[in-house]
Design an enzyme around this catalytic site. Sequence first.
Site, short mmCIF file in Angstrom:
data_model
loop_
_atom_site.label_atom_id
_atom_site.label_comp_id
_atom_site.label_asym_id
_atom_site.label_seq_id
_atom_site.Cartn_x
_atom_site.Cartn_y
_atom_site.Cartn_z
CB SER A 1 -3.03 -15.67 2.06
OG SER A 1 -3.14 -14.31 1.73
N1 SAH Z 1 0.68 -11.97 -1.29
C1 SAH Z 1 1.39 -11.84 -0.01
C2 SAH Z 1 0.51 -11.52 1.16
C3 SAH Z 1 -0.19 -10.27 1.00
S1 SAH Z 1 -0.67 -9.38 2.43
C4 SAH Z 1 2.21 -13.07 0.29
O1 SAH Z 1 2.16 -14.05 -0.46
O2 SAH Z 1 2.92 -13.03 1.30
C5 SAH Z 1 -1.16 -7.94 1.52
C6 SAH Z 1 -0.02 -7.06 1.11
O3 SAH Z 1 -0.55 -6.02 0.31
C7 SAH Z 1 0.68 -6.39 2.27
O4 SAH Z 1 2.05 -6.66 2.22
C8 SAH Z 1 0.39 -4.89 2.05
O5 SAH Z 1 1.43 -4.05 2.45
C9 SAH Z 1 0.18 -4.85 0.54
N2 SAH Z 1 -0.58 -3.70 0.03
C10 SAH Z 1 -1.66 -3.09 0.58
N3 SAH Z 1 -2.08 -2.09 -0.21
C11 SAH Z 1 -1.23 -2.05 -1.28
C12 SAH Z 1 -1.12 -1.21 -2.44
N4 SAH Z 1 -1.95 -0.18 -2.65
N5 SAH Z 1 -0.15 -1.48 -3.33
C13 SAH Z 1 0.73 -2.50 -3.13
N6 SAH Z 1 0.69 -3.30 -2.05
C14 SAH Z 1 -0.28 -3.09 -1.14
#
Ligand code: SAH
Length: 235
Positions: free
Chosen positions: A83
């Site tokens: 993000s």
């Molecule tokens: N917090 C992260 C960015 C998040 S992007 C950082 O600091 O880099 C959102 C992430 O959520 C992605 O990697 C995606 O694969 C994950 N995601 C989506 N649905 C999910 C779920 N049900 N459980 C765990 N992770 C999930």
Amino acid sequence: MRIPYLLILGFGIFINSVIVAQESEEIERINMVNRQLIARGIKDPSTLEAMRVVPRHKFVPNKIVKQAYNDHALPIGNDQTISQPYIVAFMTESLKLSPTDKVLEIGTGSGYQAAVLAKMVSSVYTIEIIKNLAYSAIGRLDSLGYNNVMVKWGDGYHGWPEEAPFDAIMVTAGAEEVPKPLISQLKNGGRMVIPVDDKDGGTYLIRLTKHDEKLKKEILAPVRFVPFTRDKRNH
Ligand code: SAH
């Protein structure tokens, strides 16, 4: 005699350039905090301090490392993104954290948000559904010495029941609805920040605060996030 002298000189120049590079990243972080966060109203001192020290450039792919401190989200592989710094800070501040808090994050991605949280609280539990990302985050956080972060590969919809309850929960993927298990894993007085889709196709960041089994809901801001997915273990 000339060779050792040249070696020492060369080594000196090398060390010097490493130090200069380190300083320039620190300057980039200070500028990021001043121009992107404080200028837009982020006030929580501990959020600002964490954003000043966590090396964001170590959480992005090598080929875009120069963009690490830019004012936008960046791709981290597997169609996912880290993000924008402002969003990381805004979500972190919105959790109203204390140093003794135990925090759950859903959506580890690069591990950057978990590292920011780890600087501010006693422990962070984070779940990532994409295997590649989960394992690279484990390696990265480990090599950077974040030993109060626990990473799990799995579907974060179910939360982390063995470690519940949590003082705070942050979801970093846009969900269609708030997962019920996450609500039940929140402590009394606990806060959850989560981007949720509304009926008109928009996504809003909301904060839920739990008081005696009742939830207070606040709409914080319109946001854009990669989608919250379910049980895809075939990556
Ligand atoms: N917090 C992260 C960015 C998040 S992007 C950082 O600091 O880099 C959102 C992430 O959520 C992605 O990697 C995606 O694969 C994950 N995601 C989506 N649905 C999910 C779920 N049900 N459980 C765990 N992770 C999930």
